[in-house]
Design an enzyme around this catalytic site. Sequence first.
Site, PDB file in Angstrom:
ATOM      1  CB  THR A  45      46.179 -80.445  51.846  1.00  0.00           C
ATOM      2  OG1 THR A  45      46.462 -80.380  53.243  1.00  0.00           O
ATOM      3  CG2 THR A  45      44.706 -80.771  51.652  1.00  0.00           C
ATOM      4  CB  SER A  92      53.978 -77.716  54.194  1.00  0.00           C
ATOM      5  OG  SER A  92      52.879 -77.212  54.910  1.00  0.00           O
ATOM      6  CB  THR A 125      47.929 -74.727  53.117  1.00  0.00           C
ATOM      7  OG1 THR A 125      47.336 -75.637  54.049  1.00  0.00           O
ATOM      8  CG2 THR A 125      47.366 -74.975  51.727  1.00  0.00           C
ATOM      9  CG  ASP A 126      49.877 -76.741  58.135  1.00  0.00           C
ATOM     10  OD1 ASP A 126      48.785 -76.212  57.867  1.00  0.00           O
ATOM     11  OD2 ASP A 126      49.984 -77.759  58.838  1.00  0.00           O
TER      12      ASP A 126
END
EC number: 3.5.1.38
Length: 362
Positions: A45, A92, A125-126
Amino acid sequence: MNAALKTFAPSALALLLILPSSASAKEAETQQKLANVVILATGGTIAGAGASAANSATYQAAKLGVDKLIAGVPELADIANVRGEQVMQIASESISNDDLLKLGKRVAELAESKDVDGIVITHGTDTLEETAFFLNLVEKTDKPIVVVGSMRPGTAMSADGMLNLYNAVAVASDKQSRGKGVLVTMNDEIQSGRDVSKAVNIKTEAFKSAWGPMGMVVEGKSYWFRLPAKRHTVNSEFDIKQISSLPQVDIAYGYGNVTDTAYKALAQNGAKALIHAGTGNGSVSSRVVPALQELRKNGVQIIRSSHVNQGGFVLRNAEQPDDKNDWVVAHDLNPQKARILAMVAMTKTQDSKELQRIFWEY
């Protein structure tokens, strides 16, 4: 021409010629005093873009390259000598074990360089928490390694990526960050790469540690509250240079009315270990216990963890007779982090007692 003016003119000219070189010398001196930080970009992101400034949750990740990320925060030049590398460009959730190894080996190469003082990794961030923990286990350096992402793309109103990146470089430049393991900077907080997890999927204050942050960043200055309690980086027995592949470890979810179907299917598909993401204290349904006992007899490691949102803490021989079943407990690691540690640990041992020791120590 007036004699005084004739005398002044050459002196003024000489001064004008000297000033730029003096300024350049001062600038060079300043650069020498700043830390040298390499930013490794992987996508996510923080490199994303939406159709309009109102799009903070709908956007395409991994659109901007590392050069544009750095150019978007010109203040970085005030706190570090920064250069960037594009290691990969993906969201990610698509990161594979091979990607982890590729990133880990590049980090190790840079950490050995005398002209690199710190490393920042921009990341989606995942799975940021998984990558941070992996690096925390396998990088044999005390140099600061900081993983950072954002919850909003740079095109959104009130985007968080620019400040997060600035804070990450500030932390990576700080000598006090040395020896503290792999760090994560999000939302002005400094978190341990081992402890932190994504707790919220839509807000900027998304990343939390059950045991609290290690510190905070305010206007580029780090303030520290605690140290990591578990083994990491230079004190780890694992070394990325000695790892060429990672074993298959999968996660199966515990819930009401669960069956053993998923566990058996994952094992049949080649899983060397199964992380049981259990309810509460890593509890295992009576409908699943016989299958897990049989899988363990057939050589598959069974590791009990908890899928509670914050502060899961699995006690050995509570809820289940782990000694009798020859199972391992994940202690306070959530299922996804337990998977990372199991993969790394199983590059060295297949012994369940050794695996349990590793889970206690890391």
